[in-house]
Design a protein around this motif. Structure first.
Motif, PDB file in Angstrom:
ATOM      1  N   GLY A   1       0.770  -1.236   0.000  1.00  0.00           N
ATOM      2  CA  GLY A   1       0.000   0.000   0.000  1.00  0.00           C
ATOM      3  C   GLY A   1       0.793   1.273   0.000  1.00  0.00           C
ATOM      4  N   LEU A   2       2.005   1.266   0.530  1.00  0.00           N
ATOM      5  CA  LEU A   2       2.786   2.502   0.612  1.00  0.00           C
ATOM      6  C   LEU A   2       3.845   2.634  -0.466  1.00  0.00           C
ATOM      7  N   SER A   3       4.125   1.585  -1.199  1.00  0.00           N
ATOM      8  CA  SER A   3       5.058   1.706  -2.325  1.00  0.00           C
ATOM      9  C   SER A   3       4.329   1.638  -3.664  1.00  0.00           C
ATOM     10  N   ASP A   4       2.996   1.572  -3.609  1.00  0.00           N
ATOM     11  CA  ASP A   4       2.156   1.617  -4.814  1.00  0.00           C
ATOM     12  C   ASP A   4       2.556   0.572  -5.838  1.00  0.00           C
ATOM     13  N   ASP A   5       2.773  -0.651  -5.364  1.00  0.00           N
ATOM     14  CA  ASP A   5       3.156  -1.721  -6.270  1.00  0.00           C
ATOM     15  C   ASP A   5       2.720  -3.070  -5.722  1.00  0.00           C
ATOM     16  N   VAL A   6       2.933  -4.103  -6.532  1.00  0.00           N
ATOM     17  CA  VAL A   6       2.604  -5.476  -6.157  1.00  0.00           C
ATOM     18  C   VAL A   6       3.849  -6.332  -6.334  1.00  0.00           C
TER      19      VAL A   6
END
Length: 336
Positions: free
Chosen positions: A304-309
């Protein structure tokens, strides 16, 4: 990566069409279908859902869904994707093949998480602001019942036989047990600080509960409804207050459980039978939403805080690639 497609608004279906389409989806649950090979990710801040190719890991599409989409879940027949629209007080139903919204179910204020009954006919949703567990008949769209639970309910899990629904209360530090037949709350189980999400393990004999502010998982026996063990997480080099478990998922053979440790930026790998932590896997920032491929080979982790999966190879317990996602990705669902 190619430039993401432009976001577009999707109109809600009419009530009549909504009921017909949902009923058709439920009735067709037994029909076979080929998987589309899509990985869906919800983005809270972009009000969007994105679809990636499971094979190429490339972005296929991204579209405006609703205000603050969060939890995602596939129907039992995997033809429909259900989306919790927290700020629109509804759950949207998306056709997996076309990626079009075919229906919307009004479910009360601030739906956070939900679960489907084993037969796919009933939707159980937690209403955070109202402190309710609400049940809806999917075919008719009507509310079946609502039960008052503790403040800020979040995790919802229906038992495999459909007789119970379990709900967490973040404020009360409880797991509530709802009897579906009587539509009554029959037990409150004390767990750790700020319980968030739920997992049924050992063929439904155990209920695992993540305790976000206790850095642990409570293990509950579903026959006695008692906590029998607490699994603590302590990755090396990290402060205890940064270990904030939330999302969890189990392999299809029931042997491994994976727990996202939130601000610790790791996923814990746990042997289910022994309840022993086997490894910690480094992923992105604030690892919460987790999903496994059907062959258990890859674990997708929404950060959620690095905007990635992060995509984790479960054989090596290493992240092998990272997919750029929208702002504040919340959940992942895989149609493979």
């Amino acid at each position: 990566m190619n430039k993401p497609p432009t976001l577009g608004f999707i109109a809600c279906a009419t009530v009549a069409a909504m009921l017909l389409l949902i009923a058709a989806g439920v009735a067709g649950a037994a029909e076979s279908r080929n998987a589309t090979g899509q990985v869906f990710v919800s983005s809270e801040k972009d009000d969007a859902v994105a679809a990636y190719s499971a094979a190429s890991r490339q972005l296929i599409a991204v579209w405006r869904q609703c205000k603050r989409p969060r939890h995602l879940q596939l129907s039992p027949d995997r033809r429909r994707l259900y989306v919790a629209c927290s700020d629109d007080s509804r759950v949207d139903v998306v056709d997996v093949a076309s990626r079009k919204t075919v229906a919307s179910l009004p479910v009360g204020d601030d739906p956070e998480l939900f679960d489907l009954s084993p037969d796919g006919r009933t939707l159980y949703v937690s209403n955070e602001e109202d402190g309710l567990l609400s049940a809806y008949d999917i075919a008719s769209g009507k509310k079946v019942f609502a039960i008052k639970v503790g403040e800020e309910p979040e995790g919802v899990k229906a038992s495999p036989d459909g007789k119970r629904v379990y709900v967490t209360s973040e404020v009360a530090n409880l797991v509530h047990v709802i009897d579906v037949a009587s539509r009554k709350l029959v037990r409150n189980i004390q767990v750790g600080n700020r319980p968030r999400r739920l997992l049924l393990a050992m063929d439904g004999k155990e209920l695992w509960v993540t305790n976000e502010l206790a850095a642990s998982v409570s293990v509950i026996r579903t026959d006695t409804l008692e906590v029998v063990q607490t699994i603590a997480f302590a990755p090396k080099g990290l402060r205890a207050e940064d270990v904030t478990p939330v999302g969890l998922v189990a392999s299809s053979d029931g042997k491994r459980a994976y727990i996202g440790l939130g601000r610790a930026n790791h996923v814990a790998v746990v042997d289910v039978a022994s309840r022993r932590v086997l490894d910690y896997v480094l992923v992105g920032r604030r690892a919460w939403g987790l999903a496994l491929t059907r062959d258990n080979a890859l674990l997708y982790v929404a950060n959620g805080l690095s905007d990635d999966v992060s995509v984790v190879d479960t054989a090596s317990n290493k992240a092998v690639t990272t997919l750029k996602a929208g702002r504040v990705p919340h959940s992942v669902a895989i149609d493979d």
